[in-house]
Design a protein around this motif. Structure first.
Motif, PDB file in Angstrom:
ATOM      1  N   GLY A 161       0.601  -1.767   0.231  1.00 53.65           N
ATOM      2  CA  GLY A 161      -0.095   0.128  -0.159  1.00 53.65           C
ATOM      3  C   GLY A 161       0.586   1.575   0.007  1.00 53.65           C
ATOM      4  O   GLY A 161       0.528   2.506   0.279  1.00 53.65           O
ATOM      5  N   LEU A 162       2.338   0.830  -0.157  1.00 55.25           N
ATOM      6  CA  LEU A 162       2.813   2.227   0.071  1.00 55.25           C
ATOM      7  C   LEU A 162       2.476   3.292  -1.645  1.00 55.25           C
ATOM      8  O   LEU A 162       3.050   4.166  -0.834  1.00 55.25           O
ATOM      9  N   GLY A 163       2.587   2.753  -2.218  1.00 56.28           N
ATOM     10  CA  GLY A 163       2.073   3.513  -3.631  1.00 56.28           C
ATOM     11  C   GLY A 163       0.886   4.116  -3.876  1.00 56.28           C
ATOM     12  O   GLY A 163       1.051   5.196  -4.075  1.00 56.28           O
ATOM     13  N   ARG A 164      -0.387   3.904  -3.173  1.00 56.69           N
ATOM     14  CA  ARG A 164      -1.779   4.709  -2.586  1.00 56.69           C
ATOM     15  C   ARG A 164      -1.402   5.689  -1.882  1.00 56.69           C
ATOM     16  O   ARG A 164      -1.920   6.932  -1.891  1.00 56.69           O
ATOM     17  N   PHE A 165      -0.192   5.089  -0.795  1.00 55.83           N
ATOM     18  CA  PHE A 165       0.000   6.267   0.697  1.00 55.83           C
ATOM     19  C   PHE A 165       0.528   7.194   0.230  1.00 55.83           C
ATOM     20  O   PHE A 165       0.761   8.758   0.214  1.00 55.83           O
ATOM     21  N   VAL A 166       1.435   7.437  -0.625  1.00 56.71           N
ATOM     22  CA  VAL A 166       2.353   7.990  -1.426  1.00 56.71           C
ATOM     23  C   VAL A 166       1.703   8.998  -2.324  1.00 56.71           C
ATOM     24  O   VAL A 166       1.000  10.050  -1.880  1.00 56.71           O
ATOM     25  N   LEU A 174      -3.251   1.128 -10.423  1.00 55.26           N
ATOM     26  CA  LEU A 174      -2.808   2.179  -8.933  1.00 55.26           C
ATOM     27  C   LEU A 174      -4.164   3.286  -9.562  1.00 55.26           C
ATOM     28  O   LEU A 174      -4.050   3.873  -8.474  1.00 55.26           O
ATOM     29  N   TYR A 175      -3.154   3.818 -10.907  1.00 59.46           N
ATOM     30  CA  TYR A 175      -4.030   5.680 -11.140  1.00 59.46           C
ATOM     31  C   TYR A 175      -5.169   4.126 -10.860  1.00 59.46           C
ATOM     32  O   TYR A 175      -6.290   6.006 -10.723  1.00 59.46           O
ATOM     33  N   LEU A 176      -5.956   3.845 -11.699  1.00 65.60           N
ATOM     34  CA  LEU A 176      -7.293   3.409 -12.302  1.00 65.60           C
ATOM     35  C   LEU A 176      -7.972   3.413 -10.846  1.00 65.60           C
ATOM     36  O   LEU A 176      -9.133   3.354 -10.569  1.00 65.60           O
ATOM     37  N   ALA A 177      -7.021   2.496  -9.808  1.00 66.13           N
ATOM     38  CA  ALA A 177      -7.871   2.355  -8.303  1.00 66.13           C
ATOM     39  C   ALA A 177      -7.863   3.837  -7.747  1.00 66.13           C
ATOM     40  O   ALA A 177      -8.328   3.493  -6.789  1.00 66.13           O
TER      41      ALA A 177
END
Length: 172
Positions: A100-105, A135-138
């Protein structure tokens, strides 16, 4: 992570030449080199070729997330136009992916971008980065390309996201 082991995650807004940025740039260079065929040195030179001022306040920012003091993720933005920020260099260390770090950032970048007065976010990601596309679509970004086409035919995959409903309705 084993049960009962805690980590301390912190977000740091830094300058491009801060030592915390070095792992981000080095691993991005390796990742892009592996996916797109250029040498890590060439890619690293390109990444460092952006003027540091692009990723500094008031128009931009560079975020590095540390976990237990070690850089594990990051990302940056720069001004695309007066109302639009452009995301760049979203990164998660290989050994810390799928946490979940990508989403966190992304969430921290979006908050800072909105706080700076931008109303739209624009970005491109490469055709060999399906994880980034996901990631971007979500996260609610709109693809600005025909997703029915093969990724390599599309080339760089552009996305956008409006940060408030009023801006979205005004352009729809």
């Amino acid at each position: 992570m084993p049960y009962g082991v805690s980590t301390i995650r912190r977000a740091h807004w830094i300058a491009q030449d801060d030592p915390l940025a070095a792992p981000l740039l080095a691993e991005l260079a390796l990742e892009y080199s592996n996916r797109y065929g250029r040498t890590p040195g060439e890619v690293h030179s390109d990444l460092r070729g952006y003027p540091a001022a692009h990723f500094a306040p008031p128009e931009g920012g560079l975020l590095v997330v540390t976990q237990d003091g070690e850089p594990v993720a990051g990302g940056a933005f720069q001004q695309f136009d007066p109302t639009t920020a452009e995301l760049k260099r979203i990164w998660t260390a290989r050994e810390h992916r799928r946490q979940g770090l990508g989403r966190f950032v992304l969430e921290r970048l979006e908050t800072e971008i909105a706080d700076r007065g931008y109303r739209r976010i624009y970005l491109t990601t490469g055709p060999r980065q399906p994880e980034a596309v996901g990631l971007y679509l979500a996260a609610g970004y709109t693809a600005l390309y025909d997703s029915a086409l093969p990724a390599e035919e599309i080339g760089p995959h552009p996305f956008e996201k409006f940060l408030d409903l009023g801006a979205w309705e005004a352009t729809a």
